[in-house]
Design an enzyme around this catalytic site. Structure first.
Site, PDB file in Angstrom:
ATOM      1  N   ARG A  45      27.151  38.454  11.805  1.00  0.00           N
ATOM      2  CA  ARG A  45      26.688  38.756  13.185  1.00  0.00           C
ATOM      3  C   ARG A  45      25.082  39.184  13.497  1.00  0.00           C
ATOM      4  NH1 ARG A  45      31.054  43.027  13.449  1.00  0.00           N
ATOM      5  NH2 ARG A  45      32.750  41.516  14.335  1.00  0.00           N
ATOM      6  N   LYS A 148      43.052  38.138  -0.220  1.00  0.00           N
ATOM      7  CA  LYS A 148      43.917  38.977   0.026  1.00  0.00           C
ATOM      8  C   LYS A 148      43.330  40.548   0.645  1.00  0.00           C
ATOM      9  CE  LYS A 148      43.379  41.754  -2.691  1.00  0.00           C
ATOM     10  NZ  LYS A 148      42.344  42.776  -3.302  1.00  0.00           N
ATOM     11  N   HIS A 178      41.934  36.391  -7.061  1.00  0.00           N
ATOM     12  CA  HIS A 178      40.920  35.717  -8.088  1.00  0.00           C
ATOM     13  C   HIS A 178      41.402  35.929  -9.424  1.00  0.00           C
ATOM     14  CE1 HIS A 178      39.661  39.893  -7.975  1.00  0.00           C
ATOM     15  NE2 HIS A 178      38.992  39.762  -9.050  1.00  0.00           N
ATOM     16  N   LYS A 182      41.089  33.886 -13.662  1.00  0.00           N
ATOM     17  CA  LYS A 182      40.611  34.475 -15.044  1.00  0.00           C
ATOM     18  C   LYS A 182      40.995  33.857 -16.249  1.00  0.00           C
ATOM     19  CE  LYS A 182      39.517  38.643 -13.019  1.00  0.00           C
ATOM     20  NZ  LYS A 182      38.482  39.734 -13.141  1.00  0.00           N
ATOM     21  N   GLU A 216      40.181  50.815 -13.619  1.00  0.00           N
ATOM     22  CA  GLU A 216      38.768  50.708 -13.170  1.00  0.00           C
ATOM     23  C   GLU A 216      38.136  52.264 -13.214  1.00  0.00           C
ATOM     24  OE1 GLU A 216      37.546  48.929  -9.609  1.00  0.00           O
ATOM     25  OE2 GLU A 216      39.380  47.545  -9.698  1.00  0.00           O
ATOM     26  N   ASP A 235      46.030  46.762  -2.649  1.00  0.00           N
ATOM     27  CA  ASP A 235      44.765  46.121  -3.089  1.00  0.00           C
ATOM     28  C   ASP A 235      44.910  45.569  -4.288  1.00  0.00           C
ATOM     29  OD1 ASP A 235      41.873  45.753  -3.111  1.00  0.00           O
ATOM     30  OD2 ASP A 235      41.824  47.416  -4.577  1.00  0.00           O
ATOM     31  N   HIS A 240      47.483  40.693  -7.330  1.00  0.00           N
ATOM     32  CA  HIS A 240      46.844  40.523  -8.482  1.00  0.00           C
ATOM     33  C   HIS A 240      47.976  40.849  -9.872  1.00  0.00           C
ATOM     34  CE1 HIS A 240      43.198  39.934  -6.545  1.00  0.00           C
ATOM     35  NE2 HIS A 240      42.743  41.467  -6.764  1.00  0.00           N
ATOM     36  N   LYS A 340      41.838  53.652  -9.477  1.00  0.00           N
ATOM     37  CA  LYS A 340      40.240  53.534  -9.544  1.00  0.00           C
ATOM     38  C   LYS A 340      39.876  54.947 -10.226  1.00  0.00           C
ATOM     39  CE  LYS A 340      39.339  50.345  -6.298  1.00  0.00           C
ATOM     40  NZ  LYS A 340      38.657  49.246  -6.721  1.00  0.00           N
TER      41      LYS A 340
HETATM   42  C1  BG6 Z   1      39.692  43.309  -5.708  1.00  0.00           C
HETATM   43  C2  BG6 Z   1      39.971  44.477  -5.276  1.00  0.00           C
HETATM   44  O1  BG6 Z   1      40.714  42.175  -5.203  1.00  0.00           O
HETATM   45  O2  BG6 Z   1      39.916  43.207  -7.169  1.00  0.00           O
HETATM   46  C3  BG6 Z   1      39.262  45.511  -5.947  1.00  0.00           C
HETATM   47  O3  BG6 Z   1      39.802  44.437  -4.173  1.00  0.00           O
HETATM   48  C4  BG6 Z   1      39.141  45.615  -7.196  1.00  0.00           C
HETATM   49  O4  BG6 Z   1      39.209  46.871  -5.438  1.00  0.00           O
HETATM   50  C5  BG6 Z   1      38.906  44.159  -7.861  1.00  0.00           C
HETATM   51  O5  BG6 Z   1      38.049  46.358  -7.809  1.00  0.00           O
HETATM   52  C6  BG6 Z   1      39.203  43.988  -9.333  1.00  0.00           C
HETATM   53  O6  BG6 Z   1      38.681  42.774  -9.608  1.00  0.00           O
HETATM   54  P1  BG6 Z   1      37.606  42.369 -10.929  1.00  0.00           P
HETATM   55  O7  BG6 Z   1      37.606  40.967 -11.016  1.00  0.00           O
HETATM   56  O8  BG6 Z   1      36.570  43.295 -10.964  1.00  0.00           O
HETATM   57  O9  BG6 Z   1      38.782  42.921 -12.237  1.00  0.00           O
END
Ligand code: BG6
Length: 489
Positions: A45, A148, A178, A182, A216, A235, A240, A340
């Site tokens: 934007r 996602k 993603h 990995k 994390e 999330d 994942h 988290k």
């Molecule tokens: C994302 C989540 O898909 O993956 C995040 O939305 C998370 O909350 C992240 O921190 C973790 O990915 P990676 O590659 O940093 O382990």
């Protein structure tokens, strides 16, 4: 040979674009992996021109890549960057985008549209593209990449899917997770299916349980808006962690093509035992972090994070027990957990084998010999280790635990980031590491009863201090007392 394309990022100034997509594209470019005529078009934007966009991108890359940023590579990358200021609710912007993309040889005829947007904007973005015919494969291919979470719950995901299919075919849609890019996650295929020795062990006869953890130390950073509507279950787990479960549990695919792989993953997801409403608390646990210390720093609790509702019961920690009702896995628990502000950054698949039928040895004078574990570390360390018992040298017949290490060695320098590998797959048109529509739907079916229960239970949520391993009460999902979370590789 890859086709050159215009890689358009919707939500170009957002968190994902800044922290993952642009660094991945820069690194691909630096390594000479992007076709020379590739253009990267940021769409947002803000009223920016190309030079402002280039200056901002350089700043973000500097923040993210620091010392590994190379001025010559950055100058080269900058030449690829264009910015298009647009509001996706505005039909006129769609026409202007079409004109720009059709404006000349500077813009290759193939297009990737990467929706780095909140899921609530996916439909509008797809309509925006269709309005000026940018979905139609005339003179080149068109690919839509969707991040996602694909929707907020099962029904919403189904509606979203139908909506996307109005203007894009399944072949054009790339649902990205993603984690599938990995290194260790991709290694699951090779480790399982290129070695004969695992197959006789890989089932309910010898495996006690499987744990999949993603922890994390970071909090929600500047993503409160998104996280408040997502929570840890949506999330990380629905996407994942469920994908990793599918790869661990799947049967060998007929071939390594996209459809064969995805057929097998869908079979696993379909076989997951549904969680009845009355059993949600026995299978799922949620909690939220309070203030605490992480890496020697005081950090605020979730409710004190900016833009978080003071009454929020959004979970920042979730743990789940699932069973896969098929011949291979019946009654083997799969424990999934994520959080988290936990004690460590760690992503790990840990497979615990059963105890031998007879305990002949002692590890020390008192303790029983531990069972075998197979540990697949995704990050920070990429490793594959097998824990076995050997004789403790010296007098007597005591056992000691040691690890057989099958980790791939990445000392050679260049390590491909998950996004780099997957963005190349999009440009190559390879769906093997992307999710098919039914796969997403079955993953939602698994978590939907939990989402429903949690969404109405808004009075109470367990808490844990930031920097800890989460609340002890989470252990209630274990089947037996000798099952415990494995934190380390
Ligand atoms: C994302 C989540 O898909 O993956 C995040 O939305 C998370 O909350 C992240 O921190 C973790 O990915 P990676 O590659 O940093 O382990």
């Amino acid at each position: 040979m890859l086709d050159a394309c215009v890689f358009t990022i919707f939500g170009a100034t957002g968190h994902l674009s800044r922290t993952k997509l642009l660094p991945a594209l820069y690194r691909l470019d630096k390594a000479g992996r992007l076709p020379e005529a590739t253009v990267i078009l940021g769409l947002g934007r803000r009223d920016w021109d190309n030079s402002q966009w280039r200056a901002e991108v350089s700043k973000w890359l500097e923040e993210r890549l620091g010392g590994s940023l190379d001025q010559e590579a950055l100058d080269h990358f900058n030449q690829r960057l264009h910015f298009f200021s647009a509001n996706i609710g505005d039909p006129d912007s769609s026409m202007r985008l079409r004109q720009l993309l059709d404006s000349g040889p500077e813009f290759p005829p193939n297009h990737v549209y990467y929706l780095s947007l909140p899921p609530s904007e996916y439909k509008a973005a797809a309509d925006f593209l269709a309005l000026s015919g940018l979905n139609q494969e005339q003179g080149g291919w068109r690919r839509l990449v969707v991040e996602k979470p694909f929707g907020y719950h099962l029904e919403d995901a189904q509606i979203l899917d139908r909506h996307l299919h109005r203007n894009f075919t399944e072949q054009q849609i790339f649902r990205i997770d993603h984690y599938l890019g990995k290194e260790t996650v991709q290694n699951i295929f090779v480790f399982r299916f290129a070695n004969l020795m695992w197959e006789p062990l890989w089932n309910r006869n010898l495996i006690d349980h499987v744990q999949i953890t993603h922890s994390e130390m970071a909090g929600i950073e500047d993503r409160a808006d998104y996280y408040e509507t997502a929570g840890a279950l949506r999330d990380m787990i629905q996407s994942h962690l469920m994908q990793m479960l599918a790869l661990v549990a799947m049967e060998p695919p007929a071939t390594m093509d996209a459809e064969s792989i995805r057929d097998e993953k869908v079979k696993v997801l379909k076989s997951i035992r549904p969680i009845p409403k009355a059993a949600v608390h026995a299978h799922a646990f949620r909690a939220q972090y309070t203030r605490g210390r992480v890496e020697g720093q005081d950090v605020p609790g979730y409710l004190d994070e900016e833009q978080v509702d003071k009454q929020s019961t959004t979970e920042t920690y979730a743990a789940l027990k699932l069973y896969i009702d098929n011949w291979r896995w019946r009654n083997v628990p799969f424990y999934l957990r994520t959080g988290k502000r936990l004690a460590k950054n760690s992503s790990l698949i840990a497979i615990r084998f059963k105890h031998p039928p007879q305990q002949l040895f002692r590890e020390t004078q008192i303790a029983a010999v531990p069972p075998n574990w197979l540990l697949m570390g995704i990050q920070p360390e990429q490793c594959i280790r097998i824990e076995v018992q050997v004789r403790e040298p010296g007098i007597g017949m005591r056992a000691r635990t040691t690890q057989l290490d099958a980790s791939t060695c990445y000392q050679a320098g260049y390590q491909l980031d998950a996004y780099e590998s997957l963005l190349l797959d999009v440009i190559a048109g390879d769906h093997a590491q992307f999710l098919r529509s039914d796969e997403v739907e079955w993953a939602w079916r698994v978590v939907d009863p939990i989402i429903r229960t949690w969404s109405v239970e808004r009075e109470f949520i367990h808490t844990y201090p930031a920097g800890s391993w989460g609340p002890e009460e989470a252990d209630r999902i274990f089947e037996r007392e000798d099952q415990q979370w494995r934190h380390s590789f």
